[in-house]
Structures are given as structure tokens and as C-alpha cells.
Motif scaffolding. Structure first.
Motif, PDB file in Angstrom:
ATOM      1  N   ILE A  81       0.845  -1.193   0.000  1.00  0.00           N
ATOM      2  CA  ILE A  81       0.000   0.000   0.000  1.00  0.00           C
ATOM      3  C   ILE A  81       0.878   1.240   0.000  1.00  0.00           C
ATOM      4  CG2 ILE A  81      -1.785   1.282   1.245  1.00  0.00           C
ATOM      5  CD1 ILE A  81      -2.690  -1.433   2.430  1.00  0.00           C
ATOM      6  N   MET A  82       0.699   2.065  -1.011  1.00  0.00           N
ATOM      7  CA  MET A  82       1.425   3.317  -1.145  1.00  0.00           C
ATOM      8  C   MET A  82       0.692   4.375  -0.326  1.00  0.00           C
ATOM      9  SD  MET A  82       3.958   3.735  -3.161  1.00  0.00           S
ATOM     10  CE  MET A  82       5.062   5.040  -3.389  1.00  0.00           C
ATOM     11  N   LEU A  83       1.412   5.094   0.528  1.00  0.00           N
ATOM     12  CA  LEU A  83       0.841   6.184   1.320  1.00  0.00           C
ATOM     13  C   LEU A  83       1.485   7.484   0.871  1.00  0.00           C
ATOM     14  CD1 LEU A  83       1.038   4.590   4.880  1.00  0.00           C
ATOM     15  CD2 LEU A  83      -0.953   4.713   3.392  1.00  0.00           C
ATOM     16  N   THR A  84       0.696   8.521   0.714  1.00  0.00           N
ATOM     17  CA  THR A  84       1.267   9.794   0.309  1.00  0.00           C
ATOM     18  C   THR A  84       0.425  10.963   0.785  1.00  0.00           C
ATOM     19  OG1 THR A  84       2.041  11.132  -1.555  1.00  0.00           O
ATOM     20  CG2 THR A  84       0.098   9.764  -1.941  1.00  0.00           C
ATOM     21  N   GLY A  85       1.100  12.058   1.043  1.00  0.00           N
ATOM     22  CA  GLY A  85       0.417  13.305   1.358  1.00  0.00           C
ATOM     23  C   GLY A  85       0.152  14.113   0.102  1.00  0.00           C
ATOM     24  N   TYR A  86       0.629  13.613  -1.041  1.00  0.00           N
ATOM     25  CA  TYR A  86       0.513  14.329  -2.317  1.00  0.00           C
ATOM     26  C   TYR A  86      -0.142  13.433  -3.356  1.00  0.00           C
ATOM     27  CZ  TYR A  86       3.915  17.164   0.121  1.00  0.00           C
ATOM     28  OH  TYR A  86       4.554  17.923   1.061  1.00  0.00           O
ATOM     29  N   ALA A  87      -1.345  13.005  -3.092  1.00  0.00           N
ATOM     30  CA  ALA A  87      -2.037  12.077  -3.984  1.00  0.00           C
ATOM     31  C   ALA A  87      -2.392  12.732  -5.306  1.00  0.00           C
ATOM     32  CB  ALA A  87      -3.300  11.557  -3.310  1.00  0.00           C
ATOM     33  N   SER A  88      -2.239  11.959  -6.364  1.00  0.00           N
ATOM     34  CA  SER A  88      -2.663  12.403  -7.685  1.00  0.00           C
ATOM     35  C   SER A  88      -3.000  11.177  -8.518  1.00  0.00           C
ATOM     36  CB  SER A  88      -1.572  13.219  -8.383  1.00  0.00           C
ATOM     37  OG  SER A  88      -0.531  12.381  -8.841  1.00  0.00           O
ATOM     38  N   ILE A  89      -3.773  11.389  -9.558  1.00  0.00           N
ATOM     39  CA  ILE A  89      -4.130  10.284 -10.447  1.00  0.00           C
ATOM     40  C   ILE A  89      -2.878   9.724 -11.111  1.00  0.00           C
ATOM     41  CG2 ILE A  89      -5.370   9.668 -12.554  1.00  0.00           C
ATOM     42  CD1 ILE A  89      -7.528  11.723 -11.674  1.00  0.00           C
ATOM     43  N   ALA A  90      -1.969  10.589 -11.551  1.00  0.00           N
ATOM     44  CA  ALA A  90      -0.759  10.138 -12.238  1.00  0.00           C
ATOM     45  C   ALA A  90       0.092   9.221 -11.353  1.00  0.00           C
ATOM     46  CB  ALA A  90       0.068  11.337 -12.695  1.00  0.00           C
ATOM     47  N   THR A  91       0.295   9.611 -10.093  1.00  0.00           N
ATOM     48  CA  THR A  91       1.118   8.772  -9.221  1.00  0.00           C
ATOM     49  C   THR A  91       0.371   7.512  -8.799  1.00  0.00           C
ATOM     50  OG1 THR A  91       0.510  10.123  -7.309  1.00  0.00           O
ATOM     51  CG2 THR A  91       2.623  10.611  -8.379  1.00  0.00           C
ATOM     52  N   THR A  92      -0.949   7.587  -8.689  1.00  0.00           N
ATOM     53  CA  THR A  92      -1.731   6.393  -8.371  1.00  0.00           C
ATOM     54  C   THR A  92      -1.575   5.367  -9.486  1.00  0.00           C
ATOM     55  OG1 THR A  92      -3.381   7.721  -7.205  1.00  0.00           O
ATOM     56  CG2 THR A  92      -4.045   5.510  -7.863  1.00  0.00           C
ATOM     57  N   VAL A  93      -1.750   5.800 -10.716  1.00  0.00           N
ATOM     58  CA  VAL A  93      -1.627   4.905 -11.865  1.00  0.00           C
ATOM     59  C   VAL A  93      -0.218   4.316 -11.925  1.00  0.00           C
ATOM     60  CG1 VAL A  93      -1.610   4.826 -14.394  1.00  0.00           C
ATOM     61  CG2 VAL A  93      -3.452   6.008 -13.191  1.00  0.00           C
ATOM     62  N   GLU A  94       0.787   5.153 -11.713  1.00  0.00           N
ATOM     63  CA  GLU A  94       2.169   4.677 -11.772  1.00  0.00           C
ATOM     64  C   GLU A  94       2.449   3.669 -10.659  1.00  0.00           C
ATOM     65  OE1 GLU A  94       5.949   4.196 -13.345  1.00  0.00           O
ATOM     66  OE2 GLU A  94       4.157   5.096 -14.214  1.00  0.00           O
ATOM     67  N   ALA A  95       1.964   3.924  -9.461  1.00  0.00           N
ATOM     68  CA  ALA A  95       2.171   2.981  -8.348  1.00  0.00           C
ATOM     69  C   ALA A  95       1.513   1.642  -8.647  1.00  0.00           C
ATOM     70  CB  ALA A  95       1.622   3.576  -7.042  1.00  0.00           C
ATOM     71  N   MET A  96       0.302   1.666  -9.147  1.00  0.00           N
ATOM     72  CA  MET A  96      -0.402   0.428  -9.469  1.00  0.00           C
ATOM     73  C   MET A  96       0.288  -0.303 -10.628  1.00  0.00           C
ATOM     74  SD  MET A  96      -2.578   0.474  -7.159  1.00  0.00           S
ATOM     75  CE  MET A  96      -4.263   0.074  -6.970  1.00  0.00           C
ATOM     76  N   ARG A  97       0.754   0.432 -11.605  1.00  0.00           N
ATOM     77  CA  ARG A  97       1.464  -0.168 -12.737  1.00  0.00           C
ATOM     78  C   ARG A  97       2.731  -0.891 -12.264  1.00  0.00           C
ATOM     79  NH1 ARG A  97       5.535   0.513 -15.946  1.00  0.00           N
ATOM     80  NH2 ARG A  97       6.275   2.465 -15.103  1.00  0.00           N
ATOM     81  N   ARG A  98       3.378  -0.329 -11.258  1.00  0.00           N
ATOM     82  CA  ARG A  98       4.616  -0.929 -10.739  1.00  0.00           C
ATOM     83  C   ARG A  98       4.361  -2.075  -9.766  1.00  0.00           C
ATOM     84  NH1 ARG A  98       9.342   3.530 -10.298  1.00  0.00           N
ATOM     85  NH2 ARG A  98       8.777   4.757 -12.117  1.00  0.00           N
ATOM     86  N   GLY A  99       3.109  -2.249  -9.341  1.00  0.00           N
ATOM     87  CA  GLY A  99       2.798  -3.403  -8.502  1.00  0.00           C
ATOM     88  C   GLY A  99       2.171  -3.117  -7.153  1.00  0.00           C
TER      89      GLY A  99
END
Length: 176
Positions: A81-99
Motif C-alpha cells: 500500500i502506497m501512502l502519500t500526502g501528495y495524492a494524484s491520479i498520475a502517481t496512483t496509476v504509476e504505483a499500481m502499474r509498478r505493482g
């Protein structure tokens, strides 16, 4: 004979946050909780199957995104589970793409974290139109990701001054 406790690995550069989250997870669940303040320290741990990894996206000198693949190979977690204070669609997609298996914006409630770790089911949020501020934030995050986090190159690509971009990034993401 008692089964061993499921283990969770917390990776965040904020020592206070790590300590508080570790204590709260131990009090509220049966998880064994290990903490690390960097990807390097986490990957130095012995390889072992983990129930889950909670990974901060922005570590001191490292990107949590960059460590997803290595962490999954080293620990084979059921949940990352990726946690962030700077959520965005781009980083969400990239995190999911990476696993990554999930992506949560800080601050996140303990009950929500436990639900995600125990069930692993993600309930999609109802679709709502984005505000103009959200559209701008998402565009900035996508361009920033395309330029590997380089502020100067991102500002140039966006056609704005570097300091203006830095001010925009220091603000929290616009809420829905």
C-alpha cells in the motif's frame, strides 16, 4: 500450537509517524510490525514473505515509487500500500502499474488501513467531476512524473516559473 503473527513492514522517513503508526497497529491488530526509514534499510532486512508493506511515496532521498518492484521481489507481500500526502491520479496509476495493490492519501484512518490490510478489497469511490483546481493539480503531477520529479524541467514544460511551480506543489492537493 500458535501460528506466527502476520508481519507488516512500514517504510517512512518520518520517525515520529513510524513510531505512532507502529504502536497503533500493534494495539489494534495481531500484526507484527517492523519499521524502516528508507528503502535501503528495508531491502537490507532478510527476505521473508510479508502480509503487507506500507510505503511512503516521498522518502528523504528516495522515491517510494522506485522501490515497489524491488520490495515486491524481496518480500512477496500480499499487500503493498502506497501512502502519500501528495495524492494524484498520475502517481496512483504509476504505483499500481509498478505493482502496488492500493494507494491511500495521508492522513489515513487506522480503521481504513486495517480494513485494506485484512480484506484487501478496494471499494471504488463514486465518480464526481473534478474542480478546475483538481484538474490543474493532476496535470502538474502528470508532467512532474514525466520529468522524474525534476522541478526545473517540469516548470519549463508547463511554461511557468520554477518558483511558481514550487509554490503550487507546497500546497496540499485540492479536496473534492
Amino acid at each position: 500450537m500458535n501460528e506466527p503473527k502476520a508481519t507488516i513492514l512500514l517504510i517512512d522517513d518520518d520517525a515520529t509517524y513510524l513510531s505512532v503508526l507502529q504502536r497503533r497497529l500493534r494495539q489494534a491488530s495481531e500484526f507484527e510490525v517492523i519499521t524502516c526509514q528508507s528503502l535501503t534499510a528495508a531491502l537490507a532486512l532478510p527476505a521473508q514473505p510479508l502480509h503487507g508493506i506500507l510505503l511512503d511515496m516521498m522518502l528523504d532521498n528516495e522515491s517510494g515509487l522506485a522501490g515497489i518492484t524491488a520490495l515486491k521481489q524481496h518480500f512477496t507481500p500480499r499487500h503493498l500500500i502506497m501512502l502519500t500526502g501528495y495524492a494524484s491520479i498520475a502517481t496512483t496509476v504509476e504505483a499500481m502499474r509498478r505493482g502496488a495493490t492500493d494507494y491511500l492519501a495521508k492522513p489515513v484512518g487506522l480503521n481504513e488501513l486495517l480494513q485494506r490490510l485484512q480484506q484487501g478489497e478496494v471499494t471504488p469511490a463514486p465518480a464526481t467531476p473534478m474542480t478546475p483546481a483538481q484538474v490543474e493539480w493532476e496535470h502538474i503531477q502528470r508532467v512532474l512524473l514525466e520529468h522524474d520529479g525534476n522541478i526545473s524541467n517540469t516548470a519549463k514544460a508547463l511554461g511557468i516559473h520554477r518558483r511558481t511551480l514550487q509554490r503550487k506543489l507546497q500546497k496540499y492537493a485540492p479536496v473534492r
